[in-house]
Design a protein around this motif. Sequence first.
Motif, PDB file in Angstrom:
ATOM      1  N   TRP A  29       6.659  56.688  70.560  1.00  0.00           N
ATOM      2  CA  TRP A  29       6.812  55.944  69.320  1.00  0.00           C
ATOM      3  C   TRP A  29       5.621  56.155  68.396  1.00  0.00           C
ATOM      4  CZ3 TRP A  29       2.940  52.581  68.154  1.00  0.00           C
ATOM      5  CH2 TRP A  29       2.106  52.201  69.229  1.00  0.00           C
ATOM      6  N   TRP A  30       4.444  56.373  68.983  1.00  0.00           N
ATOM      7  CA  TRP A  30       3.249  56.529  68.162  1.00  0.00           C
ATOM      8  C   TRP A  30       3.293  57.840  67.363  1.00  0.00           C
ATOM      9  CZ3 TRP A  30       0.356  60.866  69.293  1.00  0.00           C
ATOM     10  CH2 TRP A  30       0.595  61.457  70.539  1.00  0.00           C
ATOM     11  N   LEU A  33       5.252  57.068  64.361  1.00  0.00           N
ATOM     12  CA  LEU A  33       4.449  56.240  63.458  1.00  0.00           C
ATOM     13  C   LEU A  33       3.474  57.100  62.659  1.00  0.00           C
ATOM     14  CD1 LEU A  33       3.577  53.456  62.422  1.00  0.00           C
ATOM     15  CD2 LEU A  33       2.012  53.314  64.383  1.00  0.00           C
TER      16      LEU A  33
END
Length: 294
Positions: A29-30, A33
């Motif tokens: 997920w990072w 982001l």
Amino acid sequence: MSSLVAPLSAEDVQRLSTQKTYRRQSRYWWVHLVLVVGGFVMVFPFVWQVMMSLSTNAEISAVPPSFIPKELQFGNYAEVFQKLPFLKQFGTSILITVVRTAGQLALCALAGYAFARMRFPGRGLLFGLLLAILMIPGQAYLIPQYQIVQGLGLLETPWAIVLPGLFSAFGAFLMRQSFMNLPVELEEAARLDGCNPWQTFWRVMFPLVKPGLFAVAITTVLWSWNDLLWPLIVTTREESMPLSVGIATLAGQHSSDYAVMMAASVMAMAPIFILFFSMQKRVIEGLAHSGLKG
């Protein structure tokens, strides 16, 4: 004691595969982001430019700056045509860009093929000198370049801008890498069929380096469309200026109409945005295949 396991249905297999993919992606997920933040940073200046083109000079000069205008000023776009011969300069920019791009595609492809496939004395030395050009800043040869163009009587014409940009050492390097990635068996088969060197280049090798050609084309278009320093030196009349120089003349010595400048810049960027997004896949493919081996 034995037990029978019922086979999974197609729907169960699809559901399990989807869950597995979701779990795998959720671990990164990072990464998403970081990409979202990076994309926002890249896009924000362009969005702000559009907002400034629809604002008043007072709103642009306000401290702190106002991002969203109180009232959209579409008249800024109409005022561009009053302050500049926009269509004339737009046509000049198109002419310069098209001729430069066509010249670089032809000359860089020929040079790249010669350095990649042909054997001649001093090939390595000449290629080293070609790469050395990339280390010399363009400002170093502005004066002799200007004297040559002046001697040819080409000042205040589009050809004064076009001729120095018909060849690019970077483009020749990209095309050399593209040709080196092709198998040697293609040339051998062409020679067995009776092709001479020109026929081998034009009929066999040239059609296979389209990704490299697209990479050279888009970089040349971007460079030619945005070129400012050299056109600013060889053109002084508004009618002979390209669009990049015409927009720069809107900046006055004591005050500048930033709203009109931003409106003109938005209109000038529109063709390049359309071209880039329509060829984005081919550009990335060309850059990926043109400079990684050889």
